[in-house]
Design an enzyme around this catalytic site. Structure first.
Site, mmCIF file in Angstrom:
data_model
loop_
_atom_site.group_PDB
_atom_site.id
_atom_site.type_symbol
_atom_site.label_atom_id
_atom_site.label_comp_id
_atom_site.label_asym_id
_atom_site.label_seq_id
_atom_site.Cartn_x
_atom_site.Cartn_y
_atom_site.Cartn_z
ATOM 1 C CD GLU A 1 -12.629 -33.448 -80.376
ATOM 2 O OE1 GLU A 1 -11.735 -32.749 -79.866
ATOM 3 O OE2 GLU A 1 -13.406 -33.014 -81.248
ATOM 4 C CG HIS A 2 -14.266 -31.437 -75.705
ATOM 5 N ND1 HIS A 2 -13.766 -30.334 -75.050
ATOM 6 C CD2 HIS A 2 -14.301 -31.103 -77.023
ATOM 7 C CE1 HIS A 2 -13.520 -29.367 -75.925
ATOM 8 N NE2 HIS A 2 -13.847 -29.806 -77.131
ATOM 9 C CD GLU B 1 -14.195 -26.018 -78.831
ATOM 10 O OE1 GLU B 1 -13.694 -26.345 -79.927
ATOM 11 O OE2 GLU B 1 -14.469 -26.844 -77.934
#
Length: 402
Positions: free
Chosen positions: A32-33, A109
């Site tokens: 996704e990143h 994160e």
């Protein structure tokens, strides 16, 4: 959605955390990143500028069952948004330098999540509820896995999962359905279907996870298996959790916070997946009060099975309908609902049909479900902070059974 000047458009892919094999844990989120780090047609900066130059925004998220990529723009820029979202899904280049940059971002994160107690406690709860299986693993992944992923790993996951039968394009707001269908045919028509993928079935096991740490608050989360999202009881479960701890008028909020002042935040919620679900209660309190809070929570769970009344059930039912209808005034929420409903049922129930299903849940249904929650044989619990005084899960289950 008549009267709107904006639209939301996105692609929902059935490729989330539970679709990963153990060595792949975290790769769906990593992918996704990487979607925003450059395609065959645009650099990472150009992806951002293309959308923001027209005043829109673009984002994505990964859950246990879905990865979604979406944009919100004004109505004249829907084709542009469609082009950009399709581009990042279909044409990521996975530049090795960008992989290294984003690897560092994701590790940060993960570190931030570990430093956020009221986030990480839910990961630990999920792990204890579904141990040693995909449903129980963290979405962000373990640091060791994230450090190991390379271009080949990302490409292999895309090849396996990003197939047309596993992708839903949804749009809402100021959109022209026929125009979007034509764009979709041009953009995605070349994709070939892949072999079917079998999910590892979720098995709710339960158990306790406890980490002692010198924090200001003790964080407490307890979960019970509840219906999957195709179950006839899914709306019953959601109404029940709303009445139990879904707002300021709920039982837990009134008893634990308002009357006793034991916490600032306490709530109950029901989440659902393809083959399981979990009703969760969370609260944060001081180390000196954690035992009392945990015991009162169990007592309220039992009391709800005995005397949950028609007034609070009606209030919870109304809150659920209002939340649904208010949320769907947003094109982003409406597009997400379209994708979720299509993924779950293969069709889009109308709003009146959904409201009718909520209204069909009787007081007796909710009371029956409350009794089931109070008598569940197994539960999962996660504790974090100054929690040495907290009762063991076994003791709480004995209290619940007494």
């Amino acid at each position: 959605m008549p009267g709107l000047e904006s639209a939301s458009i996105g692609i929902w892919v059935s490729a989330g955390g539970r679709h990963e094999r153990a060595p792949q844990n975290g790769i769906a989120h990593f992918l996704e990143h990487m979607a925003f780090k450059g395609t065959q047609r645009r650099t990472a900066l150009e992806i951002a500028e293309t959308i923001e130059d027209v005043g829109g925004y673009i984002n994505a998220y990964t859950s246990r069952e879905v990865t979604a990529y979406y944009a919100r723009v004004l109505k004249n820029d829907v084709a542009l948004a469609m082009d950009v979202v399709g581009d990042i899904v279909l044409n990521p280049i996975f530049d090795p330098n960008e992989i290294e940059v984003e690897r560092g971002v994701i590790l940060q994160e993960i570190g931030q999540a570990l430093d956020t107690p009221d986030d990480v406690v839910f990961d630990w709860l999920q792990e204890r509820a579904y141990p040693d299986q995909p449903m129980g693993r963290t979405i962000l992944g373990e640091g060791d896995h994230v450090r190991r992923f390379g271009r080949e790993d990302l490409s292999a996951f895309v090849t396996e999962h990003y197939r047309p039968e596993r992708m839903i394009l949804a749009a809402a707001g100021a959109v022209d359905h026929d125009a979007i269908v034509r764009m979709a045919e041009e953009m995605f028509g070349h994709l070939e279907r892949g072999p079917s993928i079998e999910l590892v079935p979720a098995r709710f096991v339960g158990g306790e996870y406890r980490t002692e740490k010198a924090l200001e608050q003790a964080h407490f989360a307890i979960g019970f298996e509840s219906p999957d999202y195709c179950s006839a009881d899914i709306y019953t479960a959601q109404i029940y959790s709303s009445a139990l701890g879904g707002g300021m008028s709920s039982r837990l909020f009134q008893e634990v916070r308002e009357k006793r002042g034991l916490c600032y935040a306490i709530f109950a919620q029901t989440g659902a997946y393809a083959d399981t679900g979990m009703t969760t209660i969370y609260a944060g309190t001081s180390g000196e009060q954690i035992a009392e809070l945990a015991e009162i929570t169990i007592d309220e769970l039992k009391r709800a099975a005995e005397d949950m009344n028609s007034v609070e059930i009606a209030r919870a039912r109304t809150q659920m309908k209002a939340g649904l209808l208010m949320g769907l005034e947003s094109p982003s929420s409406r597009a997400e609902r379209l994708a979720r409903m299509l993924a779950i049922w293969g069709q889009i129930p109308t709003l009146p049909e959904t409201v009718e299903r909520i209204d069909a849940v009787s007081d007796a249904d909710v009371r029956r479900f409350a009794e089931q929650m109070a008598s569940k044989a197994r539960s999962a619990m996660a504790l974090y902070g100054p929690v040495s005084a907290a009762p063991a899960l076994e003791a709480l289950e004995e209290r619940r059974a007494a």
